[in-house]
Design a protein around this motif. Structure first.
Motif, short mmCIF file in Angstrom:
data_model
loop_
_atom_site.label_atom_id
_atom_site.label_comp_id
_atom_site.label_asym_id
_atom_site.label_seq_id
_atom_site.Cartn_x
_atom_site.Cartn_y
_atom_site.Cartn_z
N GLY A 51 26.88 4.25 -4.93
CA GLY A 51 25.89 4.28 -3.86
C GLY A 51 25.04 3.01 -3.82
N ASP A 52 24.61 2.56 -5.02
CA ASP A 52 23.79 1.34 -5.09
C ASP A 52 24.55 0.15 -4.53
OD1 ASP A 52 21.70 2.66 -6.18
OD2 ASP A 52 21.89 1.84 -8.20
N LYS A 53 25.83 0.10 -4.83
CA LYS A 53 26.61 -1.06 -4.43
C LYS A 53 26.93 -1.06 -2.93
CE LYS A 53 30.79 -3.62 -5.58
NZ LYS A 53 31.98 -3.65 -6.43
N ILE B 287 16.20 3.63 -7.16
CA ILE B 287 15.89 3.83 -8.58
C ILE B 287 16.49 2.71 -9.42
CG2 ILE B 287 16.50 5.26 -10.58
CD1 ILE B 287 15.87 7.67 -9.01
N GLN B 288 15.65 2.19 -10.32
CA GLN B 288 16.14 1.18 -11.24
C GLN B 288 16.33 1.84 -12.60
OE1 GLN B 288 13.27 -1.89 -12.37
NE2 GLN B 288 14.71 -3.38 -11.52
N LEU C 297 10.90 3.06 -10.15
CA LEU C 297 11.05 3.46 -8.75
C LEU C 297 10.81 2.28 -7.82
CD1 LEU C 297 9.28 6.94 -8.47
CD2 LEU C 297 11.57 6.36 -9.26
N ASN C 298 11.71 2.11 -6.88
CA ASN C 298 11.50 1.11 -5.84
C ASN C 298 10.99 1.76 -4.56
OD1 ASN C 298 12.36 -1.07 -7.41
ND2 ASN C 298 14.51 -0.69 -6.92
N TYR C 299 10.40 2.95 -4.68
CA TYR C 299 9.77 3.61 -3.53
C TYR C 299 8.49 4.25 -4.04
CZ TYR C 299 11.64 7.93 -5.53
OH TYR C 299 11.94 8.98 -6.38
N VAL D 251 17.38 -3.47 -17.99
CA VAL D 251 17.69 -2.86 -16.70
C VAL D 251 19.21 -2.85 -16.64
CG1 VAL D 251 17.67 -3.23 -14.22
CG2 VAL D 251 15.61 -3.67 -15.58
N CYS D 252 19.81 -1.68 -16.36
CA CYS D 252 21.26 -1.62 -16.50
C CYS D 252 21.97 -1.09 -15.28
CB CYS D 252 21.63 -0.84 -17.76
SG CYS D 252 21.87 0.91 -17.49
N HIS D 253 23.22 -1.43 -15.18
CA HIS D 253 24.09 -0.89 -14.14
C HIS D 253 25.23 -0.17 -14.84
CE1 HIS D 253 21.99 -3.14 -11.07
NE2 HIS D 253 21.97 -4.14 -11.92
#
Ligand SMILES: [Zn+2]
Ligand SMILES: [Zn+2]
Length: 352
Positions: free
Chosen positions: A122-124, A134-135, A330-332, A144-146
């Motif tokens: 979804g992020d991609k 969300i981070q 959170l990016n919101y 910070v991970c993927h």
């Protein structure tokens, strides 16, 4: 008119009736597939949301209700189902008044990597150049991970191209209860509840059970309408609908492969190919928890030549991701009333 219809039916030759019966008997079998079994659980939108809040630390009825704005009865029912499925465990935390909370079991916690694989997709592909909501921070390495889906043997990332399949001990077909197959998944609009979520955004595209089966078969090499129909016993109108949606959502592209008569096949786009990680993460979970460790399909990684299971790892330290080791940025902005509050860690983690 109804009388006429009855007469017609009565007059139908015995042979036709027999053929139809045989056909419907065929339709009521489906290939054993751990992905299908996992999706059967995840394709219920409410159940998925309840699970997601559990990963974010919710255990009590009121907490779930506040976070999701879910009707009480629906919540009661979903908690009951998730407990019966073995994903949650009911634990009494107060004698007077008598009160219980719902904690993730080992089986429930083990579904977390599947969520991470869906999140990663979804992020991609679905954020449309906005920041992911969300981070993820991996507390083990502090980065910070993927999440990436990797081979359990060599820890390298796997793609559809780097894997081959063979039947495992659980291969075969299972009878499916009549009626159950055609039930529609619950309302996808429900998935927008609570907080912005790329896992939910991904499930909105692929979380319908038929859609999932179509995608799974495509990873096994199916490209043509007739082939899907034959493999899945899916009704033509449902198959047409799902293929059209998957083209519209950018998962498949439709290509002409024959002129007279004109015929088309469906191939994965780059975005579609990227669903592979989530798919094999589900396969692993389903094998472990729903197929009694008798996998219907065995995967071999070309990279290291070993049979492997999908493992979801941190792209920085290459360690497997577990819910207890994660924190979230959170990016919101969370809403004031407590909905979409900042996620915590699963407070109570206990084995079943
Ligand atoms: Zn490998
Ligand atoms: Zn890490």
């Amino acid at each position: 008119m109804p009388q006429l219809a009855t007469l017609k039916r009565a007059a139908r030759p015995q042979r036709v009736v027999k053929e139809r019966r045989a056909k419907s008997a065929r339709l009521l079998h489906e290939r054993n597939c751990s992905v299908g079994r996992t999706v059967a659980i995840l394709s219920d939108s409410w159940a998925f949301l309840v699970l997601r809040e559990s990963y974010f630390g919710a255990t009590r009825f009121e907490t779930f209700q506040l976070a999701l704005g879910i009707p009480r009865q629906t919540l009661t029912q979903r908690l009951r189902v998730l407990t019966a499925q073995g994903l949650l465990r009911r634990v009494q935390y107060s004698e007077r008044p008598k009160r219980s909370e719902y904690r993730l079991t080992t089986m429930g916690l083990d579904l977390y990597p599947v969520m991470m694989a869906l999140l990663s997709f979804g992020d991609k592909w679905l954020c449309r150049s906005k920041k992911p909501p969300i981070q993820l921070v991996h507390n083990l390495c502090g980065s910070v991970c993927h999440p990436i889906v990797a081979c359990s043997h060599c820890k390298e990332e796997v793609t559809a191209r780097s894997v081959k399949y063979r039947d495992g001990p659980g291969a075969g077909v299972t009878p499916v209860l009549a009626g159950k197959r055609y039930r529609r998944s619950s309302d996808p609009a429900v998935l927008d509840r609570g907080r912005p979520s790329m896992v939910a955004a991904t499930l909105k595209i692929i979380g319908d059970r038929w859609t999932f089966m179509v995608i799974t078969e495509a990873f096994f090499g199916i490209r043509q309408f007739d082939q899907w129909q034959q493999k899945l016993g899916i009704a033509p109108n449902i198959l047409t609908d799902r293929l059209n949606r998957l083209v519209a959502d950018g998962i498949f592209e439709r290509r002409k492969y024959q002129d007279l008569p004109e015929r088309f096949e469906y191939r994965f786009t780059e975005m579609g190919k990227d669903l592979y990680g989530a798919l094999i993460a589900m396969l692993r979970w389903g094998d472990r928890w729903l197929s009694r460790d008798e996998p219907p399909t065995i995967l071999t990684h070309y990279g290291c030549s070993a049979d492997f299971q999908a493992t979801v790892i941190c792209d920085k330290c290459r360690q497997p991701l577990h819910a207890k080791d994660m924190s979230y940025g959170l990016n919101y902005r969370p809403k004031e009333d407590g909905r979409a509050r900042k996620p915590g860690r699963p407070a109570a983690i206990e084995a079943r």
